[in-house]
Write a protein that holds these residues in place. Sequence first.
Motif, PDB file in Angstrom:
ATOM      1  N   ARG A   1      -3.793  -2.225 -13.728  1.00  0.00           N
ATOM      2  CA  ARG A   1      -2.561  -2.828 -13.240  1.00  0.00           C
ATOM      3  C   ARG A   1      -1.618  -1.779 -12.665  1.00  0.00           C
ATOM      4  O   ARG A   1      -1.055  -1.963 -11.575  1.00  0.00           O
ATOM      5  CB  ARG A   1      -1.870  -3.591 -14.364  1.00  0.00           C
ATOM      6  N   GLN A   2      -1.472  -0.668 -13.367  1.00  0.00           N
ATOM      7  CA  GLN A   2      -0.542   0.349 -12.893  1.00  0.00           C
ATOM      8  C   GLN A   2      -1.058   1.046 -11.635  1.00  0.00           C
ATOM      9  O   GLN A   2      -0.271   1.343 -10.721  1.00  0.00           O
ATOM     10  CB  GLN A   2      -0.272   1.358 -14.006  1.00  0.00           C
ATOM     11  N   LEU A   3      -2.347   1.314 -11.575  1.00  0.00           N
ATOM     12  CA  LEU A   3      -2.897   1.920 -10.361  1.00  0.00           C
ATOM     13  C   LEU A   3      -2.759   0.973  -9.178  1.00  0.00           C
ATOM     14  O   LEU A   3      -2.481   1.411  -8.053  1.00  0.00           O
ATOM     15  CB  LEU A   3      -4.370   2.294 -10.585  1.00  0.00           C
ATOM     16  N   GLY A   4      -2.949  -0.312  -9.426  1.00  0.00           N
ATOM     17  CA  GLY A   4      -2.768  -1.291  -8.364  1.00  0.00           C
ATOM     18  C   GLY A   4      -1.332  -1.317  -7.867  1.00  0.00           C
ATOM     19  O   GLY A   4      -1.086  -1.419  -6.657  1.00  0.00           O
ATOM     20  N   GLU A   5      -0.375  -1.225  -8.777  1.00  0.00           N
ATOM     21  CA  GLU A   5       1.033  -1.204  -8.391  1.00  0.00           C
ATOM     22  C   GLU A   5       1.353   0.040  -7.566  1.00  0.00           C
ATOM     23  O   GLU A   5       2.115  -0.034  -6.585  1.00  0.00           O
ATOM     24  CB  GLU A   5       1.917  -1.258  -9.634  1.00  0.00           C
ATOM     25  N   LEU A   6       0.784   1.182  -7.938  1.00  0.00           N
ATOM     26  CA  LEU A   6       1.018   2.408  -7.183  1.00  0.00           C
ATOM     27  C   LEU A   6       0.430   2.310  -5.778  1.00  0.00           C
ATOM     28  O   LEU A   6       1.061   2.730  -4.797  1.00  0.00           O
ATOM     29  CB  LEU A   6       0.432   3.611  -7.924  1.00  0.00           C
ATOM     30  N   ARG A   7      -0.774   1.758  -5.664  1.00  0.00           N
ATOM     31  CA  ARG A   7      -1.381   1.598  -4.340  1.00  0.00           C
ATOM     32  C   ARG A   7      -0.565   0.645  -3.473  1.00  0.00           C
ATOM     33  O   ARG A   7      -0.369   0.888  -2.280  1.00  0.00           O
ATOM     34  CB  ARG A   7      -2.823   1.106  -4.483  1.00  0.00           C
ATOM     35  N   THR A   8      -0.088  -0.449  -4.084  1.00  0.00           N
ATOM     36  CA  THR A   8       0.726  -1.405  -3.331  1.00  0.00           C
ATOM     37  C   THR A   8       2.018  -0.755  -2.844  1.00  0.00           C
ATOM     38  O   THR A   8       2.440  -0.954  -1.692  1.00  0.00           O
ATOM     39  CB  THR A   8       1.053  -2.623  -4.203  1.00  0.00           C
ATOM     40  N   ALA A   9       2.651   0.045  -3.706  1.00  0.00           N
ATOM     41  CA  ALA A   9       3.887   0.719  -3.322  1.00  0.00           C
ATOM     42  C   ALA A   9       3.648   1.705  -2.187  1.00  0.00           C
ATOM     43  O   ALA A   9       4.479   1.838  -1.273  1.00  0.00           O
ATOM     44  CB  ALA A   9       4.487   1.434  -4.533  1.00  0.00           C
ATOM     45  N   ARG A  10       2.521   2.399  -2.206  1.00  0.00           N
ATOM     46  CA  ARG A  10       2.227   3.359  -1.142  1.00  0.00           C
ATOM     47  C   ARG A  10       1.956   2.650   0.185  1.00  0.00           C
ATOM     48  O   ARG A  10       2.318   3.161   1.250  1.00  0.00           O
ATOM     49  CB  ARG A  10       1.029   4.224  -1.522  1.00  0.00           C
ATOM     50  N   ARG A  11       1.301   1.498   0.126  1.00  0.00           N
ATOM     51  CA  ARG A  11       1.016   0.775   1.359  1.00  0.00           C
ATOM     52  C   ARG A  11       2.292   0.260   2.026  1.00  0.00           C
ATOM     53  O   ARG A  11       2.312   0.043   3.244  1.00  0.00           O
ATOM     54  CB  ARG A  11       0.066  -0.394   1.082  1.00  0.00           C
ATOM     55  N   ARG A  12       3.344   0.041   1.243  1.00  0.00           N
ATOM     56  CA  ARG A  12       4.599  -0.442   1.810  1.00  0.00           C
ATOM     57  C   ARG A  12       5.358   0.636   2.562  1.00  0.00           C
ATOM     58  O   ARG A  12       6.261   0.324   3.339  1.00  0.00           O
ATOM     59  CB  ARG A  12       5.500  -0.985   0.689  1.00  0.00           C
ATOM     60  N   LEU A  13       5.025   1.898   2.325  1.00  0.00           N
ATOM     61  CA  LEU A  13       5.751   2.994   2.951  1.00  0.00           C
ATOM     62  C   LEU A  13       5.173   3.302   4.325  1.00  0.00           C
ATOM     63  O   LEU A  13       3.961   3.189   4.547  1.00  0.00           O
ATOM     64  CB  LEU A  13       5.696   4.242   2.072  1.00  0.00           C
ATOM     65  N   ALA A  14       6.053   3.709   5.228  1.00  0.00           N
ATOM     66  CA  ALA A  14       5.602   4.126   6.554  1.00  0.00           C
ATOM     67  C   ALA A  14       4.875   5.462   6.437  1.00  0.00           C
ATOM     68  O   ALA A  14       5.277   6.329   5.654  1.00  0.00           O
ATOM     69  CB  ALA A  14       6.797   4.253   7.490  1.00  0.00           C
ATOM     70  N   PRO A  15       3.786   5.662   7.197  1.00  0.00           N
ATOM     71  CA  PRO A  15       3.064   6.946   7.146  1.00  0.00           C
ATOM     72  C   PRO A  15       3.989   8.100   7.526  1.00  0.00           C
ATOM     73  O   PRO A  15       4.674   8.057   8.535  1.00  0.00           O
ATOM     74  CB  PRO A  15       1.955   6.763   8.179  1.00  0.00           C
TER      75      PRO A  15
ATOM     76  N   LEU B   1      10.674  12.486   1.478  1.00  0.00           N
ATOM     77  CA  LEU B   1      11.595  11.357   1.361  1.00  0.00           C
ATOM     78  C   LEU B   1      11.102  10.171   2.181  1.00  0.00           C
ATOM     79  O   LEU B   1      10.775  10.302   3.362  1.00  0.00           O
ATOM     80  CB  LEU B   1      12.986  11.768   1.840  1.00  0.00           C
ATOM     81  N   ALA B   2      11.042   9.009   1.537  1.00  0.00           N
ATOM     82  CA  ALA B   2      10.647   7.767   2.206  1.00  0.00           C
ATOM     83  C   ALA B   2      11.796   6.788   2.103  1.00  0.00           C
ATOM     84  O   ALA B   2      12.130   6.332   1.003  1.00  0.00           O
ATOM     85  CB  ALA B   2       9.381   7.199   1.574  1.00  0.00           C
ATOM     86  N   VAL B   3      12.408   6.469   3.242  1.00  0.00           N
ATOM     87  CA  VAL B   3      13.542   5.542   3.277  1.00  0.00           C
ATOM     88  C   VAL B   3      13.031   4.147   3.629  1.00  0.00           C
ATOM     89  O   VAL B   3      12.359   3.962   4.646  1.00  0.00           O
ATOM     90  CB  VAL B   3      14.595   5.998   4.295  1.00  0.00           C
ATOM     91  N   VAL B   4      13.340   3.185   2.782  1.00  0.00           N
ATOM     92  CA  VAL B   4      12.916   1.805   2.966  1.00  0.00           C
ATOM     93  C   VAL B   4      14.122   0.986   3.421  1.00  0.00           C
ATOM     94  O   VAL B   4      15.189   1.059   2.815  1.00  0.00           O
ATOM     95  CB  VAL B   4      12.336   1.231   1.662  1.00  0.00           C
ATOM     96  N   ARG B   5      13.931   0.221   4.477  1.00  0.00           N
ATOM     97  CA  ARG B   5      15.019  -0.653   4.954  1.00  0.00           C
ATOM     98  C   ARG B   5      15.124  -1.863   4.034  1.00  0.00           C
ATOM     99  O   ARG B   5      14.359  -2.818   4.151  1.00  0.00           O
ATOM    100  CB  ARG B   5      14.755  -1.082   6.390  1.00  0.00           C
ATOM    101  N   ASP B   6      16.045  -1.770   3.108  1.00  0.00           N
ATOM    102  CA  ASP B   6      16.239  -2.829   2.125  1.00  0.00           C
ATOM    103  C   ASP B   6      17.687  -2.759   1.651  1.00  0.00           C
ATOM    104  O   ASP B   6      18.152  -1.701   1.214  1.00  0.00           O
ATOM    105  CB  ASP B   6      15.272  -2.639   0.951  1.00  0.00           C
TER     106      ASP B   6
END
Length: 310
Positions: free
Chosen positions: A106-120, A125-130
């Motif tokens: 579950r935790q590895l899946g959450e980490l992968r999902t979070a990384r996919r949301r970030l722009a390459p 620093l990764a700034v998310v428009r939110d």
Amino acid sequence: MILAVWVPLLVPFLAAPAARRLADALPPRPAAWLLAAASTGLALCSAAALSLLTVAGALRLPYVAALGHLVTPFDAVPVAVARPAGCAAAALLALSGLALIRTARRQLGELRTARRRLAPSTGELAVVRDPGPYAYALPGRPGRIVVTTGMLRALEPAEREALFAHERAHLRGRHHLFLAAAELAAHLHPSLRSLRAPLAYALERWADEAAAGAVGDRRLAARAIGRAALAGRTAAHAPRPRAALAAVAGPVPRRVAALLDRRPSTAPLRSRGPGLIAAALLVCLCASAVSAAEAAADLHGGIETAQGEH
């Protein structure tokens, strides 16, 4: 073996409260190392004891005895104890293993999902428009500091630098590995679950002190953490992975008060109390390890005897 094997299973009930008390008296960094090391060591000794009980019970089964080339019955553990204790130990190990695997997936899946949301990007620093204000340290290779535009708007420039220093300390200190060790221990012994919250607090305080040192102003670091926490309270639930650490996690008022305390966090301990607790904790760890080793040696000797080698 029958007496030694129970020591690693019972000692954590005494050692866990001692570890919590000692961690409260230590600066954040050694407190985090103490809690992580104590929980891991006690958990491994407990798992070893359950494994030995499982093997001792299994050797009472005819087909297992045949696989082990036992020419006489294995009598290192009485049959009235070996079979029920072995069955219970095997069940506990299986349940702990399944829970650990489920949590890790579950935790590895959450980490992968979070990384996919970030722009390459190759930057830290990764700034998310939110508009929702949140920020956290995302472990990985490389580690990233995730912050939203809402959080950037909620803080002044100097406070942003303090926040980034806090999250950077989590990444550089590999604090997610400390949390992973605590999670492993919690799945292997129930009493060690009480060490997860103190460890998480120690890690946040460790990062707080690192941030204060980086910006050179403890009041600025305290203000940044306090304002970030207040901003985060008005936002919806932040999509932060459970394995990621954030500056707004834990008891923020207590952390802010610690930063505003002008006494240095590395002040030497003057009371004898922490020394006595440390000695008691060391005795518990040594007793657990020695008992597990003694039980393993007794089991090995009993197997050799049943194989007719003595």
